[in-house]
Design a protein around this motif. Structure first.
Motif, PDB file in Angstrom:
ATOM      1  N   TYR A 145      -9.556  11.679  80.425  1.00  0.00           N
ATOM      2  CA  TYR A 145      -8.498  13.123  80.189  1.00  0.00           C
ATOM      3  C   TYR A 145      -8.112  13.926  79.304  1.00  0.00           C
ATOM      4  CZ  TYR A 145      -3.956  14.574  80.806  1.00  0.00           C
ATOM      5  OH  TYR A 145      -2.767  16.506  81.060  1.00  0.00           O
ATOM      6  N   ALA A 146      -7.616  13.346  77.874  1.00  0.00           N
ATOM      7  CA  ALA A 146      -7.338  14.802  76.661  1.00  0.00           C
ATOM      8  C   ALA A 146      -8.319  15.161  76.497  1.00  0.00           C
ATOM      9  CB  ALA A 146      -7.402  13.567  75.794  1.00  0.00           C
ATOM     10  N   SER A 147      -9.613  14.894  76.718  1.00  0.00           N
ATOM     11  CA  SER A 147     -11.401  15.694  76.380  1.00  0.00           C
ATOM     12  C   SER A 147     -11.576  16.845  77.397  1.00  0.00           C
ATOM     13  CB  SER A 147     -12.181  14.747  76.043  1.00  0.00           C
ATOM     14  OG  SER A 147     -12.362  13.417  74.675  1.00  0.00           O
ATOM     15  N   LEU A 148     -10.765  16.561  78.717  1.00  0.00           N
ATOM     16  CA  LEU A 148     -11.786  17.661  79.201  1.00  0.00           C
ATOM     17  C   LEU A 148     -10.480  18.372  79.590  1.00  0.00           C
ATOM     18  CD1 LEU A 148     -13.138  17.783  81.887  1.00  0.00           C
ATOM     19  CD2 LEU A 148     -12.069  16.679  83.583  1.00  0.00           C
ATOM     20  N   SER A 149      -9.226  17.920  79.194  1.00  0.00           N
ATOM     21  CA  SER A 149      -7.889  18.932  79.307  1.00  0.00           C
ATOM     22  C   SER A 149      -8.080  19.739  78.441  1.00  0.00           C
ATOM     23  CB  SER A 149      -6.799  18.233  79.359  1.00  0.00           C
ATOM     24  OG  SER A 149      -6.252  17.614  80.716  1.00  0.00           O
ATOM     25  N   ALA A 150      -8.436  19.587  77.920  1.00  0.00           N
ATOM     26  CA  ALA A 150      -8.739  20.348  75.826  1.00  0.00           C
ATOM     27  C   ALA A 150     -10.192  21.114  76.212  1.00  0.00           C
ATOM     28  CB  ALA A 150      -9.109  19.674  74.569  1.00  0.00           C
ATOM     29  N   VAL A 151     -10.608  20.296  76.777  1.00  0.00           N
ATOM     30  CA  VAL A 151     -11.924  21.744  77.567  1.00  0.00           C
ATOM     31  C   VAL A 151     -11.485  23.110  78.223  1.00  0.00           C
ATOM     32  CG1 VAL A 151     -14.429  21.973  78.652  1.00  0.00           C
ATOM     33  CG2 VAL A 151     -14.354  19.903  76.987  1.00  0.00           C
ATOM     34  N   LEU A 152     -11.162  21.937  79.471  1.00  0.00           N
ATOM     35  CA  LEU A 152     -10.937  23.346  80.278  1.00  0.00           C
ATOM     36  C   LEU A 152      -9.575  24.196  79.759  1.00  0.00           C
ATOM     37  CD1 LEU A 152     -10.827  21.384  83.534  1.00  0.00           C
ATOM     38  CD2 LEU A 152     -12.245  22.692  82.255  1.00  0.00           C
ATOM     39  N   LEU A 153      -8.404  23.160  78.863  1.00  0.00           N
ATOM     40  CA  LEU A 153      -7.659  24.189  78.488  1.00  0.00           C
ATOM     41  C   LEU A 153      -7.833  25.964  77.676  1.00  0.00           C
ATOM     42  CD1 LEU A 153      -4.555  22.246  78.414  1.00  0.00           C
ATOM     43  CD2 LEU A 153      -4.720  23.630  80.248  1.00  0.00           C
ATOM     44  N   GLY A 154      -9.042  24.846  76.721  1.00  0.00           N
ATOM     45  CA  GLY A 154      -8.902  26.122  75.729  1.00  0.00           C
ATOM     46  C   GLY A 154     -10.173  26.699  76.009  1.00  0.00           C
ATOM     47  N   PHE A 155     -10.841  26.513  77.793  1.00  0.00           N
ATOM     48  CA  PHE A 155     -11.468  27.397  77.378  1.00  0.00           C
ATOM     49  C   PHE A 155     -10.557  28.919  78.191  1.00  0.00           C
ATOM     50  CE2 PHE A 155     -14.391  29.781  81.894  1.00  0.00           C
ATOM     51  CZ  PHE A 155     -15.298  30.250  80.841  1.00  0.00           C
ATOM     52  N   SER A 156     -10.134  28.549  79.168  1.00  0.00           N
ATOM     53  CA  SER A 156      -9.134  29.355  79.551  1.00  0.00           C
ATOM     54  C   SER A 156      -8.497  30.194  78.758  1.00  0.00           C
ATOM     55  CB  SER A 156      -7.376  28.269  80.758  1.00  0.00           C
ATOM     56  OG  SER A 156      -8.444  27.755  81.385  1.00  0.00           O
ATOM     57  N   GLY A 157      -7.834  29.389  77.266  1.00  0.00           N
ATOM     58  CA  GLY A 157      -7.154  30.001  76.347  1.00  0.00           C
ATOM     59  C   GLY A 157      -8.284  31.721  75.993  1.00  0.00           C
ATOM     60  N   ALA A 158      -9.664  30.454  75.550  1.00  0.00           N
ATOM     61  CA  ALA A 158     -10.085  31.536  75.024  1.00  0.00           C
ATOM     62  C   ALA A 158     -10.486  32.976  76.630  1.00  0.00           C
ATOM     63  CB  ALA A 158     -11.715  30.797  75.029  1.00  0.00           C
ATOM     64  N   LEU A 159     -10.810  32.555  77.061  1.00  0.00           N
ATOM     65  CA  LEU A 159     -10.371  34.452  78.149  1.00  0.00           C
ATOM     66  C   LEU A 159      -9.391  34.384  78.543  1.00  0.00           C
ATOM     67  CD1 LEU A 159     -12.068  32.472  81.279  1.00  0.00           C
ATOM     68  CD2 LEU A 159     -13.407  33.906  80.325  1.00  0.00           C
ATOM     69  N   THR A 160      -8.201  34.074  78.636  1.00  0.00           N
ATOM     70  CA  THR A 160      -6.545  34.841  78.352  1.00  0.00           C
ATOM     71  C   THR A 160      -7.132  35.522  77.349  1.00  0.00           C
ATOM     72  OG1 THR A 160      -5.527  33.672  79.634  1.00  0.00           O
ATOM     73  CG2 THR A 160      -4.569  34.946  77.794  1.00  0.00           C
ATOM     74  N   VAL A 161      -7.269  34.930  75.485  1.00  0.00           N
ATOM     75  CA  VAL A 161      -6.945  35.815  74.163  1.00  0.00           C
ATOM     76  C   VAL A 161      -7.600  37.222  74.190  1.00  0.00           C
ATOM     77  CG1 VAL A 161      -7.524  35.124  71.623  1.00  0.00           C
ATOM     78  CG2 VAL A 161      -5.770  34.197  73.113  1.00  0.00           C
ATOM     79  N   TYR A 162      -8.984  36.992  74.732  1.00  0.00           N
ATOM     80  CA  TYR A 162     -10.464  37.964  74.715  1.00  0.00           C
ATOM     81  C   TYR A 162      -9.492  38.970  75.707  1.00  0.00           C
ATOM     82  CZ  TYR A 162     -14.154  39.827  75.314  1.00  0.00           C
ATOM     83  OH  TYR A 162     -15.392  41.229  75.382  1.00  0.00           O
ATOM     84  N   ASP A 163      -8.956  38.402  76.599  1.00  0.00           N
ATOM     85  CA  ASP A 163      -8.328  40.087  77.747  1.00  0.00           C
ATOM     86  C   ASP A 163      -7.912  40.152  76.868  1.00  0.00           C
ATOM     87  OD1 ASP A 163      -8.554  40.969  79.820  1.00  0.00           O
ATOM     88  OD2 ASP A 163      -6.902  39.960  80.854  1.00  0.00           O
ATOM     89  N   HIS A 164      -7.015  40.232  75.712  1.00  0.00           N
ATOM     90  CA  HIS A 164      -5.467  41.094  75.226  1.00  0.00           C
ATOM     91  C   HIS A 164      -5.870  40.913  74.370  1.00  0.00           C
ATOM     92  CE1 HIS A 164      -3.829  39.036  78.929  1.00  0.00           C
ATOM     93  NE2 HIS A 164      -2.599  39.637  78.938  1.00  0.00           N
ATOM     94  N   GLU A 165      -7.262  40.585  73.591  1.00  0.00           N
ATOM     95  CA  GLU A 165      -7.285  40.725  71.826  1.00  0.00           C
ATOM     96  C   GLU A 165      -8.526  41.743  71.523  1.00  0.00           C
ATOM     97  OE1 GLU A 165      -5.947  39.897  69.229  1.00  0.00           O
ATOM     98  OE2 GLU A 165      -4.355  38.929  70.526  1.00  0.00           O
ATOM     99  N   HIS A 166      -9.528  42.107  72.596  1.00  0.00           N
ATOM    100  CA  HIS A 166     -10.730  42.827  72.365  1.00  0.00           C
ATOM    101  C   HIS A 166     -10.498  45.033  72.303  1.00  0.00           C
ATOM    102  CE1 HIS A 166     -11.358  42.766  76.558  1.00  0.00           C
ATOM    103  NE2 HIS A 166     -11.894  44.099  76.134  1.00  0.00           N
ATOM    104  N   GLU A 167      -9.428  45.050  72.235  1.00  0.00           N
ATOM    105  CA  GLU A 167      -8.826  46.367  72.964  1.00  0.00           C
ATOM    106  C   GLU A 167      -8.462  46.526  72.083  1.00  0.00           C
ATOM    107  OE1 GLU A 167      -9.640  47.962  76.944  1.00  0.00           O
ATOM    108  OE2 GLU A 167     -11.524  47.372  76.610  1.00  0.00           O
ATOM    109  N   ALA A 168      -7.432  45.808  71.641  1.00  0.00           N
ATOM    110  CA  ALA A 168      -6.150  45.769  70.726  1.00  0.00           C
ATOM    111  C   ALA A 168      -6.554  46.562  69.606  1.00  0.00           C
ATOM    112  CB  ALA A 168      -5.191  44.655  70.585  1.00  0.00           C
ATOM    113  N   PRO A 169      -5.638  47.213  69.311  1.00  0.00           N
ATOM    114  CA  PRO A 169      -6.068  47.666  67.428  1.00  0.00           C
ATOM    115  C   PRO A 169      -5.684  46.698  66.508  1.00  0.00           C
ATOM    116  CG  PRO A 169      -3.906  49.363  69.167  1.00  0.00           C
ATOM    117  CD  PRO A 169      -4.540  48.239  69.796  1.00  0.00           C
ATOM    118  N   GLY A 170      -6.834  46.933  66.001  1.00  0.00           N
ATOM    119  CA  GLY A 170      -6.634  46.433  64.409  1.00  0.00           C
ATOM    120  C   GLY A 170      -6.700  44.741  64.763  1.00  0.00           C
ATOM    121  N   ALA A 171      -7.252  44.504  66.113  1.00  0.00           N
ATOM    122  CA  ALA A 171      -8.177  42.883  66.435  1.00  0.00           C
ATOM    123  C   ALA A 171      -8.931  42.217  65.391  1.00  0.00           C
ATOM    124  CB  ALA A 171      -8.046  43.017  67.836  1.00  0.00           C
ATOM    125  N   SER A 172      -9.224  41.400  65.434  1.00  0.00           N
ATOM    126  CA  SER A 172     -10.086  40.770  64.612  1.00  0.00           C
ATOM    127  C   SER A 172     -10.821  40.103  65.620  1.00  0.00           C
ATOM    128  CB  SER A 172      -9.427  39.227  63.826  1.00  0.00           C
ATOM    129  OG  SER A 172      -8.608  38.513  64.347  1.00  0.00           O
TER     130      SER A 172
END
Length: 220
Positions: free
Chosen positions: A123-150
């Motif tokens: 449960y913990a491993s699958l949760s980490a994978v799915l939440l991690g992928f969802s978090g990566a999508l959300t962060v990329y969506d909001h970050e990649h065009e932001a000023p000063g983004a890394s």
């Protein structure tokens, strides 16, 4: 003893948890298409958006049915079903309901297929994978065009999520937007909880194995 509304609600949840989990995967896939497909592929992006809204509509319908079956007032239902309410607002957190999904599936079987420790780790491993992928999508969506983004590529976002969930925190790439930092805070707490569950269960399993081995050793 369960009341009639509670019994009806339990039956509904047992029947819908697995289908809704599959719909949540479709939601994540639709969101991924919307975020990752280039702007030039407008048809695919619109299809991803349509899948996302359709999936969210299913979540909203399920929430309303649960509310009706519970026989409770909306505010009281929201207080006693915080996870359901949170998932409705943030559907990408749907993986957190995997315990309920497992319980719903397991009710159809006589005995669990996995032991307790294996279930916690899975449960913990699958949760980490799915939440991690969802978090990566959300962060990329909001970050990649932001000023000063890394975090300017999806690969950067995946790398950042891995470092955050494992609580390593290299600091070579960091979110700069309010949404990115909000997701980061959630992943930090989630990473600590999931990592603690995995390491704790694995340690308990090892102790149990060694204890059995000691008991079998002659002269002890």
């Amino acid at each position: 003893m369960e009341t009639e509304p509670e019994s009806r609600l339990a039956r509904w949840e047992s029947r819908t948890e697995l289908p809704l989990f599959l719909i949540s995967l479709a939601f994540t896939a639709g969101y991924a298409v919307r975020v990752l497909v280039p702007d030039s592929e407008e048809t695919m992006r619109e299809a991803g958006l349509a899948i996302t809204f359709a999936a969210w509509g299913c979540f909203a319908g399920d929430y309303l049915v649960r509310l009706e079956l519970s026989g409770r007032r909306p505010l009281r239902f929201a207080r006693t079903h915080m996870l359901d309410t949170l998932v409705l607002i943030l559907p990408l957190l749907r993986p957190l309901r995997m315990v309920q999904v497992y319980n719903a599936v397991q009710k159809r079987r006589d005995q669990p297929r996995l032991g307790l420790y294996a279930r916690v780790i899975a449960y913990a491993s699958l949760s980490a994978v799915l939440l991690g992928f969802s978090g990566a999508l959300t962060v990329y969506d909001h970050e990649h065009e932001a000023p000063g983004a890394s975090i300017v590529t999806f690969g950067d976002s995946i790398w950042w999520v891995c470092a955050t969930l494992t609580t390593v925190g290299y600091g070579d790439v960091v979110p700069v937007t309010p949404m990115g930092r909000t997701v980061a805070a959630g992943l930090m707490f989630g990473g600590m909880a999931l990592l603690g569950a995995v390491t704790g269960s694995f340690s308990s399993w090892l102790l149990q194995v060694f204890t059995r081995e000691d008991e079998k050793t002659p002269g002890k």
